[in-house]
Motif scaffolding. Structure first.
Motif, PDB file in Angstrom:
ATOM      1  N   ASP A  15      35.440  -5.385 -41.115  1.00 51.72           N
ATOM      2  CA  ASP A  15      34.006  -5.193 -41.334  1.00 51.72           C
ATOM      3  C   ASP A  15      33.234  -5.163 -40.018  1.00 51.72           C
ATOM      4  OD1 ASP A  15      34.688  -5.364 -43.997  1.00 51.72           O
ATOM      5  OD2 ASP A  15      34.000  -7.436 -44.239  1.00 51.72           O
ATOM      6  N   TRP A  16      33.832  -5.718 -38.946  1.00 51.36           N
ATOM      7  CA  TRP A  16      33.158  -5.786 -37.646  1.00 51.36           C
ATOM      8  C   TRP A  16      33.450  -4.573 -36.774  1.00 51.36           C
ATOM      9  CZ3 TRP A  16      29.543  -9.319 -37.446  1.00 51.36           C
ATOM     10  CH2 TRP A  16      29.667 -10.455 -38.240  1.00 51.36           C
ATOM     11  N   CYS A  17      34.225  -3.653 -37.262  1.00 48.88           N
ATOM     12  CA  CYS A  17      34.568  -2.452 -36.488  1.00 48.88           C
ATOM     13  C   CYS A  17      33.441  -1.430 -36.640  1.00 48.88           C
ATOM     14  CB  CYS A  17      35.903  -1.892 -36.954  1.00 48.88           C
ATOM     15  SG  CYS A  17      37.302  -3.005 -36.662  1.00 48.88           S
ATOM     16  N   THR A  18      32.540  -1.413 -35.677  1.00 53.82           N
ATOM     17  CA  THR A  18      31.315  -0.616 -35.788  1.00 53.82           C
ATOM     18  C   THR A  18      31.366   0.696 -35.016  1.00 53.82           C
ATOM     19  OG1 THR A  18      30.383  -1.856 -33.924  1.00 53.82           O
ATOM     20  CG2 THR A  18      29.892  -2.662 -36.150  1.00 53.82           C
ATOM     21  N   HIS A  19      32.405   0.914 -34.244  1.00 54.45           N
ATOM     22  CA  HIS A  19      32.522   2.151 -33.444  1.00 54.45           C
ATOM     23  C   HIS A  19      33.893   2.766 -33.657  1.00 54.45           C
ATOM     24  CE1 HIS A  19      29.072   0.259 -31.519  1.00 54.45           C
ATOM     25  NE2 HIS A  19      28.796   1.415 -30.951  1.00 54.45           N
TER      26      HIS A  19
ATOM     27  N   ALA B 267      30.764   5.246 -35.156  1.00 53.23           N
ATOM     28  CA  ALA B 267      29.866   4.976 -36.281  1.00 53.23           C
ATOM     29  C   ALA B 267      30.349   5.633 -37.565  1.00 53.23           C
ATOM     30  CB  ALA B 267      28.457   5.459 -35.929  1.00 53.23           C
TER      31      ALA B 267
ATOM     32  N   ARG C 128      37.599  -0.889 -45.455  1.00 52.77           N
ATOM     33  CA  ARG C 128      37.411  -2.137 -44.724  1.00 52.77           C
ATOM     34  C   ARG C 128      38.236  -3.239 -45.381  1.00 52.77           C
ATOM     35  NH1 ARG C 128      34.316  -1.017 -40.101  1.00 52.77           N
ATOM     36  NH2 ARG C 128      33.394   1.033 -40.501  1.00 52.77           N
TER      37      ARG C 128
END
Length: 239
Positions: free
Chosen positions: A27-31, A33, A39
């Motif tokens: 869930d913290w993988c933001t890149h 975008a 997830r």
């Protein structure tokens, strides 16, 4: 090859280097975008059933960000797990190459060569500065010994004052941090999201640099621009 990444830095590295290989991320993988993969939960509490349901050929993890019991459970279920250790910038480049090779890359990606070149061409700082680097509050925790972020700052001419502390992320009261009188307080936006109204107010009279956690703590494509982005934020705080 199907890869599940439990580390945001590695997620970005795999996604931009090997399109189509990444099968799942935290869930913290933001890149990037537009990651567009399932997830599996957090880095510290991934849903192991969700990971296994994705039928990965490989799970990539990190000895600091992920918990060994979770990794052991994945191995017991027959999944190959690659665990990285990244404590400094040169080690980050070696581990990134190892991960990408394991994920099927037949050559180093251009961004990795460019990032390594950027760091190798850094000019020695004209003046070294001291810092404290909180990474959490309630309780206050700071960078201690042997951390990747500490090495990043050191290479930019910033020596954090708890670099020789026995613990890697010691708890230190704000009063002690203030009394240490560093040249600058470095406040990243992760893992704790420090903002202008939530951090600098604890250090009256000290310059504070609000910095991108992705550029300070991630080891991936962001390494190519980290010296420029972090350097600008630090210069603005202590000019």
């Amino acid at each position: 090859m199907r890869v599940v990444s439990l580390v945001p830095s590695l997620t970005e590295a795999v996604a931009v280097s090997l399109p189509g290989v990444l099968a799942g991320a935290t869930d913290w993988c933001t890149h990037p975008a537009d990651l567009g993969v399932p997830r599996v939960g957090g880095t510290k509490n991934p849903g192991l059933d969700r990971v296994l349901a994705l039928a990965p050929d490989l799970v990539v993890a990190n000895e600091e960000e992920n918990r060994e019991p979770d990794l052991a459970a994945l191995r017991a279920a027959g999944v190959e797990v690659l665990v990285t250790e990244v404590r400094n910038v040169p080690q980050a480049f070696r581990e990134l190459e190892r991960v990408l090779r394991a994920c099927g890359a037949d050559a180093r990606p251009r961004w990795l060569d460019e990032a390594e070149d950027v760091w190798s061409r850094l000019s020695p700082p004209r003046r070294r500065r001291t810092a404290v680097v909180p990474v959490w509050r309630r309780p206050w925790m700071v960078l201690g010994r042997d951390t990747f972020a500490g090495d990043v700052l050191a290479r930019l001419g910033v020596d954090h004052l708890y670099a020789t502390h026995p613990e890697r992320y010691p708890r230190v009261p704000a009063e002690e941090l203030l009394a240490a009188a560093p040249d600058v307080v470095v406040l990243p936006d992760e893992p704790y999201r420090f903002t202008a109204g939530d951090g600098p107010e604890a250090f009256p009279g000290l310059p504070c640099a609000l910095v991108s956690g992705r550029h300070l703590t991630w080891y991936g494509p962001s390494l190519a621009e980290a010296p420029r982005v972090l350097g600008a934020a630090l210069r603005a705080a202590v000019r």
